[in-house]
Scaffold this motif. Structure first.
Motif, short mmCIF file in Angstrom:
data_model
loop_
_atom_site.label_atom_id
_atom_site.label_comp_id
_atom_site.label_asym_id
_atom_site.label_seq_id
_atom_site.Cartn_x
_atom_site.Cartn_y
_atom_site.Cartn_z
N LEU A 53 0.82 -1.20 0.00
CA LEU A 53 0.00 0.00 0.00
C LEU A 53 0.86 1.26 0.00
O LEU A 53 1.96 1.28 0.55
N ASP A 54 0.32 2.32 -0.61
CA ASP A 54 0.93 3.63 -0.45
C ASP A 54 1.08 3.90 1.05
O ASP A 54 0.14 3.73 1.82
N PRO A 55 2.26 4.31 1.49
CA PRO A 55 2.48 4.45 2.94
C PRO A 55 1.57 5.48 3.60
O PRO A 55 1.18 5.32 4.75
N LEU A 59 -0.85 4.71 6.71
CA LEU A 59 -0.72 5.47 7.95
C LEU A 59 -2.02 6.19 8.31
O LEU A 59 -2.40 6.26 9.48
N SER A 60 -2.71 6.71 7.31
CA SER A 60 -3.96 7.42 7.59
C SER A 60 -5.03 6.46 8.11
O SER A 60 -5.77 6.78 9.05
N ALA A 65 -7.81 4.26 13.11
CA ALA A 65 -8.22 3.02 13.79
C ALA A 65 -7.61 2.90 15.18
O ALA A 65 -7.95 1.97 15.91
N THR A 66 -6.72 3.81 15.55
CA THR A 66 -6.00 3.71 16.82
C THR A 66 -6.06 5.04 17.57
O THR A 66 -6.46 6.07 17.01
N ALA A 91 2.71 15.98 7.31
CA ALA A 91 1.99 16.85 8.25
C ALA A 91 0.54 16.40 8.40
O ALA A 91 -0.03 16.41 9.50
N GLY A 92 -0.07 15.95 7.30
CA GLY A 92 -1.43 15.47 7.36
C GLY A 92 -1.58 14.26 8.26
O GLY A 92 -2.53 14.16 9.04
#
Length: 290
Positions: A53-55, A59-60, A65-66, A91-92
């Motif tokens: 997956l695109d990192p 990460l998003s 989910a956490t 930054a996002g």
């Protein structure tokens, strides 16, 4: 998991519930059938790297989910990205995770991937250096001063959002060569050593973890920086046939013989058995390493 890319949220949620302190993603765009440079000294690339997956997507998803775990990249191949877009994406992630990002950056190892993204292999170090310049400026100031570098330029501008972590998220750099160690000493918050575990392999924590960190800290002191401010996060790459005992042995020996206390396990070679098998290994690893 490469065969269960839609299970990122499930894995992240349960990993946090099991007690994981951080979750990590890698960065791949292609796995050449006949690579110019193979992975890890071989002449091939493991099939597990055929689809990642695109990192920033991963990460998003993990961020939403956490609630607690840190979210790291080991490593983003920074020279592939225009620095402004990389600054925005990182930054996002820091914003949506409410300040949990650890930005791990490096120069990569595959000339074929650099060809694929249209970036000259020979420019990778210079582009990473310029990327670090842009990240530092964009994340810290508003408006951002104009940038006129060798590879990128932009005018004075308002550029946001800014990361939640101030003045910026921690930036860890790969440091497997003397050039990259000097870069980490000048500009990083730490380094990202890596070790592999497979039957018959020998782990030397001094050679693989402690001495590289010591070298970077000495260089940092020569640069006028506080060497104690630099740390290391160790990535463990278990082979498919590695045991939990072997992974835990690396964790415990790192803890007991170095001052590195942040370790994560790359589960990419367990994808053939799926997310639940990876979570089971994570659970057993955490229980044995406590």
């Amino acid at each position: 998991m490469a065969r269960q890319l839609d299970q990122v949220a499930h894995f992240a949620r349960y990993a946090e519930q099991l007690g994981a302190e951080s979750l990590w993603v890698g960065d791949r765009v292609l796995a050449a059938v006949n690579p110019t440079v193979g992975y890890g000294g071989s002449d091939t690339i493991p099939w597990q790297m055929n689809a990642l997956l695109d990192p920033f997507v991963a990460l998003s998803v993990a961020a939403t989910a956490t609630e607690r775990v840190r979210l790291g990249t080991s490593t983003l191949v920074a020279p592939w990205y225009p620095p402004l877009l990389l600054a925005r994406s990182l930054a996002g992630v820091d914003v949506v995770s409410e300040g949990r990002l650890i930005a791990g950056l490096g120069t990569g190892w595959s000339p074929d991937e650099f060809q694929g993204v249209g970036v000259p292999w020979a420019e990778r170090g210079a582009r990473l250096d310029e990327c670090l310049d842009v990240l530092e400026t964009v994340w810290a100031k508003d408006p951002v001063e104009p940038h006129r570098g060798k590879h990128f330029s932009f005018p004075a501008a308002h550029i946001g959002p800014k990361p939640v972590q101030r003045p910026r998220p921690p930036v860890f750099l790969s440091a497997f060569t003397r050039v990259s160690q000097r870069r980490a000493a000048r500009r990083g918050d730490g380094i990202l050593p890596a070790v592999s575990t497979y039957p018959g392999s020998a782990f030397d924590p001094a050679a693989m973890v402690a001495r590289p960190l010591e070298q970077v800290r000495r260089s940092a002191e020569n640069e006028g920086r506080d060497p104690a401010a630099l740390s290391a996060i160790l990535r463990i790459n278990p082979a498919a046939e590695s045991s939990v005992d072997a992974v835990v042995d690396v964790i415990l020996r790192t803890r007991d013989t170095t001052d590195v206390d942040h370790v994560f396990v790359d589960l990419v070679y367990l994808v053939d058995q799926g997310v639940e098998q990876a979570l089971d290994m994570l659970q057993r690893t955490l229980e044995m390493a406590r």
